[in-house]
Design a protein around this motif. Structure first.
Motif, PDB file in Angstrom:
ATOM      1  N   THR A  90       0.828  -1.201   0.000  1.00  0.00           N
ATOM      2  CA  THR A  90       0.000   0.000   0.000  1.00  0.00           C
ATOM      3  C   THR A  90       0.867   1.258   0.000  1.00  0.00           C
ATOM      4  O   THR A  90       0.589   2.220  -0.717  1.00  0.00           O
ATOM      5  CB  THR A  90      -0.944  -0.020   1.221  1.00  0.00           C
ATOM      6  N   ALA A 104       2.193   1.752  -3.454  1.00  0.00           N
ATOM      7  CA  ALA A 104       1.130   2.264  -4.322  1.00  0.00           C
ATOM      8  C   ALA A 104       0.909   3.745  -4.031  1.00  0.00           C
ATOM      9  O   ALA A 104       0.676   4.545  -4.945  1.00  0.00           O
ATOM     10  CB  ALA A 104      -0.150   1.466  -4.119  1.00  0.00           C
ATOM     11  N   ARG A 142       1.036   6.837  -6.568  1.00  0.00           N
ATOM     12  CA  ARG A 142      -0.119   7.741  -6.692  1.00  0.00           C
ATOM     13  C   ARG A 142       0.323   9.195  -6.620  1.00  0.00           C
ATOM     14  O   ARG A 142      -0.140  10.020  -7.391  1.00  0.00           O
ATOM     15  CB  ARG A 142      -1.135   7.448  -5.584  1.00  0.00           C
ATOM     16  N   ALA A 179      -6.267   0.955  -7.824  1.00  0.00           N
ATOM     17  CA  ALA A 179      -5.267  -0.103  -7.633  1.00  0.00           C
ATOM     18  C   ALA A 179      -5.862  -1.418  -8.119  1.00  0.00           C
ATOM     19  O   ALA A 179      -6.971  -1.787  -7.727  1.00  0.00           O
ATOM     20  CB  ALA A 179      -4.878  -0.207  -6.167  1.00  0.00           C
ATOM     21  N   LEU A 213      -5.379  -0.880   1.282  1.00  0.00           N
ATOM     22  CA  LEU A 213      -5.502   0.022   0.127  1.00  0.00           C
ATOM     23  C   LEU A 213      -6.775   0.861   0.234  1.00  0.00           C
ATOM     24  O   LEU A 213      -6.774   2.057  -0.073  1.00  0.00           O
ATOM     25  CB  LEU A 213      -5.503  -0.783  -1.177  1.00  0.00           C
ATOM     26  N   PHE A 223      -7.726   4.186  -1.942  1.00  0.00           N
ATOM     27  CA  PHE A 223      -7.695   3.651  -3.309  1.00  0.00           C
ATOM     28  C   PHE A 223      -9.026   2.988  -3.668  1.00  0.00           C
ATOM     29  O   PHE A 223      -9.697   2.430  -2.797  1.00  0.00           O
ATOM     30  CB  PHE A 223      -6.598   2.582  -3.437  1.00  0.00           C
TER      31      PHE A 223
END
Ligand code: ZN
Ligand code: ZN
Ligand code: FE
Length: 761
Positions: free
Chosen positions: A690, A693, A697, A705, A725, A730
């Motif tokens: 996470t 990610a 982002r 995601a 997430l 997300f």
């Protein structure tokens, strides 16, 4: 005012009782006209009052038969012909496209009632079926789906069966496999040598043999199964040793949901899947203290359970004395499931003691499907019997592409218009038999999809069998799709979205765009292209392929990365190495980098972690070590804290396992329990994925995601990632209908290639 309207229905509208359904509705509203199967769909013309026609169309949409699915409907008003009678016309011609072959379906409640009714003429008849149930794909030789094109063509209908087949009001109207004891297929019980030993009721005989501990080869819908009494440890062990399948979990068939719930944690969603007409194997967490042999599913957290789905299964399980039957695909290790009677006697020689055969040929090989539930949603892990060849519908129409899949867990896929046709599971392309099966599938799929695309998509790996098949195809355009990109695109496709997204491809190994071994990848991806935005820190696979079978080698590589040359002392403390002297030899391999490719594979990291936790030095199938880590985490407590590091190398984010490995070794040294460490490892991984990610982002502005790859078969990891997430804001997309493992690759390849064609036009 009398009108006449002509409708064309496309989708899953043949072999599912659609025509008698239309007939009943039309007659119910006193409409004239006809219904007819054509190659392009089902044509219906209705004539009568406008209100009656509107009402008819509403009824069709509201009361659709259980297995029908309308993918397209068009209607046009035409001149009335003064017709007041409604009829079902014989199948007609017409241009191809639009009609989808139905999937095999579990015995329906109406047929079950007849099966166990002593007054019924099909009492205990193992081949009972109707328009709502029975074999479909597995008996089809040619298109369209008509009895003459199936393996039932050699059983002429008796007068009673013919009456049912021809009567639009009968529930067996045009049930293509319709049969009865007088005219249909029958059972035979054979000894391993082939001698017929049928005497009286072969089902009762077979049940008696199973009770005595024999191994029975049983002809089913999509192939043979090997069955033994799951409570008989000696028999299960004998099956394992004869099949050379030393550790892979064996599926169980139980009589009903209650029986399933005695063996494993069966929640609402598991229950629904067990009872669904697809009747997949459902993975559910094992319960302790059952009477099942420990040899059924050693070292994994789940049992694979299914309910009876053919009349024969129902009869056998009704004999009553089994807690569960092992029902595993009949094959030698790494070979496809057997379908022919002679093939079975030949290939199962030395494995099965007895054979319960029948004379209805299986024309399409189809293994059992597998489903697991996580986050209260069911997810298909192997899409085969019951699902194939139902198409998946895509977000838009694409040009035609045939995708050839990867090397392991291979499937094929044809994309055509807005439909994607995935083949049943084929398997690992490692044996000549598996490759033959692959060729068979390659011949059948274009018939199912009714097209032969001029473009093929394949993997980047030059050594894959499937890649070589692509290269052999003359006059065909080849589009190569990177393995992990294909994973992400398959998840986009089944969710009906296009890019760009942040794709988390957490996987075993795949050939990277730079020729190195990838497998823990963060891709900024759309259907046609991607950029590698992040990856797992690299480590060595000492011995290459050998490292996959011997996870201690990977454990050693992780320690070497973490501690440098002093890793040897740590390894000794953990008792990681199998023999004296291996450490020095490994150290040489690390120094010189001989036959030890670098990888970013998360699947392999799991293997290494399993070996550090003392779980497995060697494995007999890919993913086994990772399953052991998951099994350890199930039910473990949160008492240890671990974390990954985040770094950057050449503009690419790097997920660094060094702090994690150091933390694990430290926790082990302090005597913390391994269950808690396994829990902490999963949690740290979910948080780190996470966080990675999140970094991507920040740079790209992408907030969707998409999770794919074999590692997400691990439900602890999948649920942890979804939760983290979502907490981080997300939108998370995961697989449900298509396998997250390599079984979904062909879909991703096909859609990616098709999107590239569209972009370049
Ligand atoms: Zn039925
Ligand atoms: Zn009959
Ligand atoms: Fe993969």
């Amino acid at each position: 005012m009398i009108k006449r309207v002509r409708y064309l229905f496309r989708g899953i509208v043949q072999g599912v009782g659609f025509r008698p359904f239309i007939y009943r509705l039309a007659v119910g509203r006193s409409l004239g006209g006809f219904v007819q199967n054509r190659a392009g769909g089902v044509v219906v013309e209705v004539e009568g009052g406008a209100a009656a026609i509107d009402g008819f169309l509403c009824d069709v949409q509201d009361q659709l038969p259980p297995h029908a699915d309308i993918a397209g409907l068009s209607g046009e008003e035409i001149a009335p012909q003064g017709e007041s009678v409604f009829q079902i016309l014989a199948s007609g011609g017409g241009e191809g496209g639009g009609v989808h072959i139905p999937a095999d379906t579990a015995t329906c409640p109406d047929c079950l009632r007849e099966l166990f009714d002593p007054q019924d003429r099909r009492y205990r008849y193992p081949f009972i079926n109707c328009t709502n149930c029975g074999p479909r794909l597995t008996i089809i030789g040619e298109i369209p789906y008509d009895r003459a094109n199936t393996s039932m063509s050699c059983f002429p209908l008796c007068s009673q069966c013919r009456k049912e087949y021809e009567d639009p009001a009968d529930r067996r109207f045009h049930a293509e496999p319709n049969a009865c004891p007088a005219c249909g297929p029958s059972l035979r019980l054979l000894e391993a040598g082939g001698r017929d030993m049928t005497a009286g009721d072969p089902v009762a005989q077979a049940a008696e043999l199973l009770r005595g501990g024999s191994i029975l080869a049983l002809k089913g819908l999509g192939g043979f199964h090997l069955a033994v009494d799951a409570a008989n440890h000696e028999a299960v062990s004998r099956l394992r040793s004869r099949k050379f399948r030393e550790e892979k979990p064996l599926a169980l068939m139980v009589r009903d949901v209650d029986a399933a719930a005695r063996l494993a944690e069966v929640g609402g969603e598991e229950r629904d899947r067990l009872l669904s007409p697809e009747r997949p194997i459902v993975l559910a967490r094992k319960k302790e203290g059952t009477f099942i042999s420990p040899a059924v599913a050693p070292g994994v957290p789940d049992l694979g359970l299914m309910l009876p789905y053919t009349p024969l299964h129902h009869l056998l399980l009704a004999e009553g004395f089994f807690i569960a039957l092992v029902m595993t695909s009949a094959n030698q290790v790494d070979e496809p499931i057997c379908i022919g009677n002679r093939e079975a006697l030949e290939r199962l020689k030395g494995i099965a003691d007895f054979f319960l055969m029948n004379n209805r040929d299986i024309l399409v090989r189809c293994d059992d499907s597998i489903v697991a539930v996580s986050g209260r949603r069911s997810r298909v892990l192997r899409r085969s019997r019951g699902y194939a060849p139902k198409p998946l519908f895509l977000r838009q129409a694409f040009p035609e592409v045939l995708a050839l899949g990867p090397q392991l867990k291979a499937t094929l896929c044809i994309v055509k218009g807005n439909a994607a046709f995935l083949s049943p599971h084929i398997g690992d392309m490692e044996t000549p038999q598996a490759r033959d099966f692959y060729r068979e599938s390659l011949a059948i799929l274009p018939k199912i999809a009714e097209c032969s695309p001029g473009t093929v998509a394949c993997d980047l790996h030059p050594g894959y069998y499937t890649t070589r098949v692509a290269e052999e195809m003359q006059e065909t355009r080849i589009i190569r799709v990177q393995h992990h990109h294909a994973h992400i695109v398959s998840c986009l496709a089944e969710n009906g979205i296009s890019g760009p997204v942040i794709g988390l491809a957490m996987d075993g190994t795949g050939y990277g765009s730079d020729g190195t071994v990838w497998g823990g990848e963060f891709l900024a991806a759309s259907e046609e292209s991607f950029e590698r935005a992040g990856r797992l820190r690299l480590f060595r696979l000492p011995g290459g392929e050998k490292a996959i079978r011997e996870p201690w080698r990977i454990g050693a590589a992780l320690l070497r990365e973490t501690y440098g040359p002093s890793w040897l002392e740590v390894a000794a403390g953990l008792k990681l190495l199998p023999e004296e002297g291996t450490g020095e030899w490994m150290e040489q391999i690390f120094r010189q980098g001989i036959n030890s490719p670098l990888t970013s594979s998360l699947g392999r990291l799991f293997d290494g972690v399993a070996s550090l936790l003392g779980l497995r030095r060697k494995v007999s199938f890919e993913g086994q070590a990772a399953m052991a880590v998951e099994a350890l985490a199930v039910g473990g407590r949160e008492e240890v804290s671990l974390s990954f590091g985040l770094g950057e190398e050449a503009g690419v984010h790097v997920l660094d396992f060094v702090p994690l490995v150091a933390g694990m070794v430290d926790a082990l040294g302090k005597g913390r329990n391994r269950e808690a460490i396994a829990v902490a490892f999963h949690r740290a991984l979910s948080e780190a994925l996470t966080a990675m990610a999140g970094k991507i982002r920040e740079e790209t502005g992408l907030r969707r995601a998409v999770l794919s790859g074999g590692c997400f078969q691990n439900r602890v990891l999948l649920e942890g990632c979804i939760a983290e997430l979502e907490k981080a804001g997300f939108d998370v997309y995961t697989h449900r209908q298509v396998p997250t493992n390599d079984g979904g690759i062909s879909l991703g390849q096909a859609v990616s290639a098709a999107a590239r064609i569209m972009k370049n036009n």
